[in-house]
Design an enzyme around this catalytic site. Sequence first.
Site, PDB file in Angstrom:
ATOM      1  N   THR A 112     -27.872  -1.043  16.016  1.00  0.00           N
ATOM      2  CA  THR A 112     -28.512  -2.238  16.602  1.00  0.00           C
ATOM      3  C   THR A 112     -28.062  -3.506  15.882  1.00  0.00           C
ATOM      4  O   THR A 112     -27.898  -4.551  16.519  1.00  0.00           O
ATOM      5  CB  THR A 112     -30.053  -2.136  16.601  1.00  0.00           C
ATOM      6  OG1 THR A 112     -30.479  -1.668  15.332  1.00  0.00           O
ATOM      7  CG2 THR A 112     -30.552  -1.181  17.656  1.00  0.00           C
ATOM      8  N   HIS A 168     -22.579  13.094  21.626  1.00  0.00           N
ATOM      9  CA  HIS A 168     -22.613  12.595  23.002  1.00  0.00           C
ATOM     10  C   HIS A 168     -21.270  12.020  23.444  1.00  0.00           C
ATOM     11  O   HIS A 168     -21.207  11.248  24.391  1.00  0.00           O
ATOM     12  CB  HIS A 168     -23.729  11.561  23.160  1.00  0.00           C
ATOM     13  CG  HIS A 168     -25.100  12.150  22.996  1.00  0.00           C
ATOM     14  ND1 HIS A 168     -26.164  11.461  22.480  1.00  0.00           N
ATOM     15  CD2 HIS A 168     -25.565  13.397  23.264  1.00  0.00           C
ATOM     16  CE1 HIS A 168     -27.227  12.251  22.441  1.00  0.00           C
ATOM     17  NE2 HIS A 168     -26.891  13.437  22.906  1.00  0.00           N
ATOM     18  N   CYS A 184      -7.156   9.721  38.095  1.00  0.00           N
ATOM     19  CA  CYS A 184      -6.320  10.257  37.019  1.00  0.00           C
ATOM     20  C   CYS A 184      -4.845  10.111  37.395  1.00  0.00           C
ATOM     21  O   CYS A 184      -4.442  10.455  38.499  1.00  0.00           O
ATOM     22  CB  CYS A 184      -6.659  11.732  36.801  1.00  0.00           C
ATOM     23  SG  CYS A 184      -5.616  12.542  35.578  1.00  0.00           S
ATOM     24  N   CYS A 238      -3.344  13.890  37.765  1.00  0.00           N
ATOM     25  CA  CYS A 238      -3.684  14.837  38.837  1.00  0.00           C
ATOM     26  C   CYS A 238      -4.473  14.210  39.979  1.00  0.00           C
ATOM     27  O   CYS A 238      -4.805  14.894  40.939  1.00  0.00           O
ATOM     28  CB  CYS A 238      -4.486  16.012  38.253  1.00  0.00           C
ATOM     29  SG  CYS A 238      -6.209  15.616  37.913  1.00  0.00           S
TER      30      CYS A 238
HETATM   31 ZN   LIG Z   1      -6.507  14.708  35.840  1.00  0.00          ZN
END
Ligand SMILES: [Zn+2]
Length: 244
Positions: free
Chosen positions: A16, A111, A144, A147
């Site tokens: 913070t 995370h 992407c 792909c």
């Molecule tokens: Zn990809």
Amino acid sequence: MNKPLVAVLSGAGISTDSGIPDYRGPNGLWRRDPGAEKLVTYEYYMGDPEIRRRSWQMRRKNRTLKAEPNAAHLAVAELEQSGVPVRVITQNVDGLHQLAGMPARKVLELHGSARSFVCTKCHARGPMEDALARVEAGEDDPPCLECGGILKSATVMFGERLDPVVLGEAVAITKACQVFIAVGSSLQVQPAAGLAGVAADHGARLVIVNAEPTPYDEIADEIVREPIGTALPELLRGLRESSR
Ligand SMILES: [Zn+2]
């Protein structure tokens, strides 16, 4: 004498002072705004191009990538550089421990990281700045380049599982450490919260540095309520001197 292994579990409160609000905690921004929570919920993100467009705009405006580490992040890195074995387990996605000087291999990001993007199909990764540059250039939901799959921030969204490898390492370090310092975490979000209990069960000295009470205060060996930016450097200085 062997130097003690110190595990630092950090939550939103450590950042913070760097200007990053608590997004994810029980009282965090996401939880208070259901519209915003959808933007970081996997099912909605994958199912709705409009949610993705709004997510990219949110990431573009997010100040996390511009934030600088503060005195608390620097104190943790200095402890490590002084020769005390330190591992960081963090609930934060801001990458500020590494920017402060902690070696990346010694930081476990429960995370994930907002500093990278990842493909949901082929798992290709890259710097978030590269994806954001494409958004700036007019791609409102950049696919992407490998792909054509859907890209997302390399953070763990609501509805996604934590990386079992990262989690396994966090548990192993928690069991092995002699000192476990929970800093800036309400210790209300699993699995981070449970780690405090695991540390205590395995004989670590449990120190909690947090402005508000936590469910683990009763089993803590030491509780610090003072502001993290001054309290943590002082606490770590004491550790460094006592482990000489
Ligand atoms: Zn990809």
